[in-house]
Write a protein that holds these residues in place. Structure first.
Motif, mmCIF file in Angstrom:
data_model
loop_
_atom_site.group_PDB
_atom_site.id
_atom_site.type_symbol
_atom_site.label_atom_id
_atom_site.label_comp_id
_atom_site.label_asym_id
_atom_site.label_seq_id
_atom_site.Cartn_x
_atom_site.Cartn_y
_atom_site.Cartn_z
ATOM 1 N N VAL A 292 39.338 90.128 58.915
ATOM 2 C CA VAL A 292 39.788 89.181 58.108
ATOM 3 C C VAL A 292 38.676 88.087 57.803
ATOM 4 O O VAL A 292 37.996 87.417 58.839
ATOM 5 C CB VAL A 292 40.950 88.435 58.434
ATOM 6 N N ILE B 249 40.130 92.357 54.840
ATOM 7 C CA ILE B 249 41.021 91.585 54.182
ATOM 8 C C ILE B 249 39.948 90.494 53.635
ATOM 9 O O ILE B 249 39.861 89.807 54.753
ATOM 10 C CB ILE B 249 42.205 91.147 54.967
ATOM 11 N N ARG C 229 45.935 83.968 57.098
ATOM 12 C CA ARG C 229 46.128 85.330 56.792
ATOM 13 C C ARG C 229 46.311 86.141 57.994
ATOM 14 O O ARG C 229 47.094 87.112 58.157
ATOM 15 C CB ARG C 229 44.901 85.857 56.027
ATOM 16 N N GLU D 44 49.563 88.585 59.160
ATOM 17 C CA GLU D 44 49.214 89.995 59.335
ATOM 18 C C GLU D 44 49.466 90.501 60.994
ATOM 19 O O GLU D 44 49.937 91.450 61.112
ATOM 20 C CB GLU D 44 47.666 90.234 59.285
#
Length: 151
Positions: free
Chosen positions: A30, A48, A60, A64
């Motif tokens: 990420v 991501i 995020r 996740e």
């Protein structure tokens, strides 16, 4: 189980990717769109991308994360949030963040910020060496073997 890497500043992405391949685990990196790459990665690695902005990647990752995931980050704040979701969290030094050590780490971070705010200088991190990479890989390999034996 997956590895999730806080990718903006992680010096151990390649080591995690290699370990994940050895143990047949997926990796999710990420990172900010500022770090977009066209570099080819193995099929077990996905990205991501998040918008620019403070803590966007952290939010995020928290969204996740699943209980059995392992997160790699140097961010104590993110580590504390991930621990709350019962995932395992590791620093790139190989040290595991736990309920037993996170409060002290957060306090140290706060005290450092207070000193800097008062105009004092604090030491930054030491350069990350080949020896540090090797240590990280050894520690993570042992943790992965132990986790595999317990499942």
């Amino acid at each position: 189980m997956r590895f999730i890497i806080d990718g903006d500043g992680s010096p151990v992405k390649n080591e995690v990717i290699q370990l994940a391949q050895k143990f047949q685990l997926p990796v999710v990196i990420v990172t900010s769109v500022d770090h977009f790459t066209n570099k080819e990665y193995p099929p077990h690695v996905s990205f991501i991308y998040v918008d620019k902005g403070a803590d966007r990647a952290d939010y995020r990752i928290v969204k996740e994360i699943q209980r059995e995931d392992w997160v790699i980050t140097q961010d104590y704040g993110l580590a504390s949030l991930v621990l709350g979701k019962q995932a395992r969290v590791f620093h790139h030094s190989g040290k595991e963040y736990t309920a037993a050590n996170i409060d002290e780490l957060l306090t140290q971070r706060f005290m450092g910020a207070q000193l800097r705010k008062a105009g004092k200088r604090t030491k930054g991190p030491k350069p990350f060496t080949l020896q540090d990479r090797e240590h990280f890989t050894e520690v993570m390999t042992e943790n992965l073997k132990e986790a595999k034996a317990n499942n």
